[in-house]
Design a protein around this motif. Structure first.
Motif, mmCIF file in Angstrom:
data_model
loop_
_atom_site.group_PDB
_atom_site.id
_atom_site.type_symbol
_atom_site.label_atom_id
_atom_site.label_comp_id
_atom_site.label_asym_id
_atom_site.label_seq_id
_atom_site.Cartn_x
_atom_site.Cartn_y
_atom_site.Cartn_z
ATOM 1 N N THR A 26 0.834 -1.209 0.000
ATOM 2 C CA THR A 26 0.000 0.000 0.000
ATOM 3 C C THR A 26 0.866 1.255 0.000
ATOM 4 O OG1 THR A 26 -1.724 -1.186 1.209
ATOM 5 C CG2 THR A 26 -1.835 1.217 1.220
ATOM 6 N N LEU A 27 1.893 1.283 0.849
ATOM 7 C CA LEU A 27 2.779 2.453 0.902
ATOM 8 C C LEU A 27 3.541 2.625 -0.408
ATOM 9 C CD1 LEU A 27 4.070 2.291 4.578
ATOM 10 C CD2 LEU A 27 2.352 3.817 3.601
ATOM 11 N N ARG A 28 3.906 1.528 -1.043
ATOM 12 C CA ARG A 28 4.565 1.628 -2.361
ATOM 13 C C ARG A 28 3.629 2.279 -3.373
ATOM 14 N NH1 ARG A 28 7.096 -3.859 -1.629
ATOM 15 N NH2 ARG A 28 9.306 -3.424 -1.387
ATOM 16 N N GLU A 72 -20.212 -5.204 -4.314
ATOM 17 C CA GLU A 72 -21.431 -5.315 -5.111
ATOM 18 C C GLU A 72 -21.311 -6.415 -6.157
ATOM 19 O OE1 GLU A 72 -22.045 -1.409 -6.670
ATOM 20 O OE2 GLU A 72 -22.759 -0.625 -4.758
ATOM 21 N N GLY A 73 -20.080 -6.656 -6.621
ATOM 22 C CA GLY A 73 -19.854 -7.679 -7.626
ATOM 23 C C GLY A 73 -19.646 -9.068 -7.038
ATOM 24 N N GLY A 74 -19.726 -9.185 -5.710
ATOM 25 C CA GLY A 74 -19.582 -10.479 -5.074
ATOM 26 C C GLY A 74 -18.145 -10.940 -4.888
ATOM 27 N N ARG A 75 -17.181 -10.038 -5.026
ATOM 28 C CA ARG A 75 -15.764 -10.388 -4.836
ATOM 29 C C ARG A 75 -15.327 -9.922 -3.453
ATOM 30 N NH1 ARG A 75 -12.458 -10.052 -9.548
ATOM 31 N NH2 ARG A 75 -10.961 -11.048 -8.158
ATOM 32 N N GLU A 76 -15.765 -10.633 -2.431
ATOM 33 C CA GLU A 76 -15.548 -10.212 -1.049
ATOM 34 C C GLU A 76 -14.073 -10.134 -0.657
ATOM 35 O OE1 GLU A 76 -17.854 -8.898 0.819
ATOM 36 O OE2 GLU A 76 -19.316 -9.317 -0.744
ATOM 37 N N GLU A 77 -13.238 -11.077 -1.141
ATOM 38 C CA GLU A 77 -11.814 -11.053 -0.762
ATOM 39 C C GLU A 77 -11.125 -9.811 -1.336
ATOM 40 O OE1 GLU A 77 -11.938 -12.893 -4.731
ATOM 41 O OE2 GLU A 77 -13.040 -13.376 -2.916
ATOM 42 N N MET A 78 -11.504 -9.415 -2.552
ATOM 43 C CA MET A 78 -10.922 -8.203 -3.139
ATOM 44 C C MET A 78 -11.444 -6.949 -2.423
ATOM 45 S SD MET A 78 -8.758 -9.071 -5.408
ATOM 46 C CE MET A 78 -8.474 -7.557 -6.302
ATOM 47 N N ALA A 79 -12.715 -6.961 -2.048
ATOM 48 C CA ALA A 79 -13.293 -5.836 -1.314
ATOM 49 C C ALA A 79 -12.582 -5.669 0.030
ATOM 50 C CB ALA A 79 -14.788 -6.051 -1.103
ATOM 51 N N ALA A 80 -12.299 -6.787 0.699
ATOM 52 C CA ALA A 80 -11.610 -6.732 1.990
ATOM 53 C C ALA A 80 -10.193 -6.195 1.823
ATOM 54 C CB ALA A 80 -11.573 -8.114 2.625
ATOM 55 N N LYS A 81 -9.520 -6.591 0.750
ATOM 56 C CA LYS A 81 -8.151 -6.108 0.489
ATOM 57 C C LYS A 81 -8.156 -4.595 0.246
ATOM 58 C CE LYS A 81 -4.250 -6.745 -2.676
ATOM 59 N NZ LYS A 81 -4.208 -5.623 -3.596
ATOM 60 N N GLU A 82 -9.089 -4.123 -0.576
ATOM 61 C CA GLU A 82 -9.178 -2.679 -0.851
ATOM 62 C C GLU A 82 -9.510 -1.903 0.427
ATOM 63 O OE1 GLU A 82 -8.511 -0.977 -3.631
ATOM 64 O OE2 GLU A 82 -8.144 -2.721 -4.886
ATOM 65 N N ALA A 83 -10.409 -2.437 1.233
ATOM 66 C CA ALA A 83 -10.777 -1.770 2.488
ATOM 67 C C ALA A 83 -9.582 -1.710 3.435
ATOM 68 C CB ALA A 83 -11.949 -2.491 3.145
ATOM 69 N N ALA A 84 -8.795 -2.801 3.488
ATOM 70 C CA ALA A 84 -7.608 -2.825 4.354
ATOM 71 C C ALA A 84 -6.572 -1.798 3.878
ATOM 72 C CB ALA A 84 -7.001 -4.220 4.371
ATOM 73 N N GLU A 85 -6.409 -1.683 2.553
ATOM 74 C CA GLU A 85 -5.488 -0.676 2.014
ATOM 75 C C GLU A 85 -5.978 0.724 2.371
ATOM 76 O OE1 GLU A 85 -5.167 -1.403 -2.177
ATOM 77 O OE2 GLU A 85 -3.891 -3.159 -1.903
ATOM 78 N N GLU A 87 -7.640 1.557 4.989
ATOM 79 C CA GLU A 87 -7.364 1.791 6.412
ATOM 80 C C GLU A 87 -5.910 2.191 6.629
ATOM 81 O OE1 GLU A 87 -8.600 -1.627 8.664
ATOM 82 O OE2 GLU A 87 -10.633 -1.530 7.841
ATOM 83 N N VAL A 88 -4.989 1.589 5.880
ATOM 84 C CA VAL A 88 -3.572 1.949 5.991
ATOM 85 C C VAL A 88 -3.384 3.400 5.569
ATOM 86 C CG1 VAL A 88 -1.254 1.526 5.069
ATOM 87 C CG2 VAL A 88 -2.709 -0.404 5.699
ATOM 88 N N ILE A 89 -4.008 3.788 4.460
ATOM 89 C CA ILE A 89 -3.885 5.168 3.966
ATOM 90 C C ILE A 89 -4.515 6.144 4.952
ATOM 91 C CG2 ILE A 89 -4.547 6.755 2.116
ATOM 92 C CD1 ILE A 89 -4.422 4.294 0.212
ATOM 93 N N ALA A 90 -5.647 5.752 5.549
ATOM 94 C CA ALA A 90 -6.362 6.637 6.479
ATOM 95 C C ALA A 90 -5.512 7.014 7.695
ATOM 96 C CB ALA A 90 -7.657 5.976 6.934
ATOM 97 N N GLU A 91 -4.532 6.180 8.043
ATOM 98 C CA GLU A 91 -3.659 6.496 9.178
ATOM 99 C C GLU A 91 -2.853 7.773 8.938
ATOM 100 O OE1 GLU A 91 -1.152 3.155 10.080
ATOM 101 O OE2 GLU A 91 -2.841 1.765 9.996
ATOM 102 N N TYR A 92 -2.657 8.140 7.688
ATOM 103 C CA TYR A 92 -1.840 9.306 7.352
ATOM 104 C C TYR A 92 -2.696 10.545 7.077
ATOM 105 C CZ TYR A 92 1.742 5.797 7.019
ATOM 106 O OH TYR A 92 2.593 4.770 7.322
#
Length: 152
Positions: A26-28, A72-85, A87-92
């Motif tokens: 994410t930082l990269r 919305e497209g049913g790709r929960e693992e990708m949605a979780a990855k984007e949400a986690a990224e 959260e990392v960005i939100a720290e800054y």
């Protein structure tokens, strides 16, 4: 060089040493977006902390939108990855404004510009006053909705 960019680089080094894949990737991506913003346009320039915050907030927004689209497209693992990224960005990013704080800023701007009786014609005037105050701390759409609500 901006202090925020230095902090991002130092945190990237720490994340790589700690083998934190999510944080380091994410930082990269964020540092690449900052570099792209620096070289965009006719000549390269060094971004200020405020400019870096603008890049960070647009990257965070991009992650939120992607997470929603994947969910919305049913790709929960990708949605979780984007949400986690996101959260990392939100720290800054600075702490986001609450709806009540946005409403208070809009009310003050309406009073300051004297736009209370003008209706929707005064939206540009009010947004011009509010936008610099909320930059990086609130979504423009939420601010515009509040302005419409108070003027409409």
């Amino acid at each position: 060089m901006s202090a925020l960019k230095d902090r991002l680089r130092a945190d990237l080094t720490t994340a790589i040493k700690a083998r934190d894949e999510l944080r380091s990737s994410t930082l990269r991506m964020v540092l690449t977006a900052i570099t792209n913003a620096e070289v965009a346009g006719k000549e390269a320039r060094e971004l200020s902390d405020e400019d870096v915050l603008g890049v960070l907030s647009s990257e965070a927004k991009r992650r939120r939108e992607a997470a929603t689209a994947f969910a919305e497209g049913g790709r929960e693992e990708m949605a979780a990855k984007e949400a986690a990224e996101g959260e990392v960005i939100a720290e800054y990013l600075p702490t986001p404004l609450t709806e009540a704080e946005i409403a208070a800023l809009v009310t003050a701007a309406v009073e300051q510009t004297g736009a209370a009786g003008e209706g929707m014609r005064a939206m540009g005037k009010v947004m011009g006053v509010v936008t610099p105050q909320v930059k990086g701390r609130a979504d423009g759409g939420a601010v515009a909705a509040e302005v419409r609500k108070q003027l409409g």
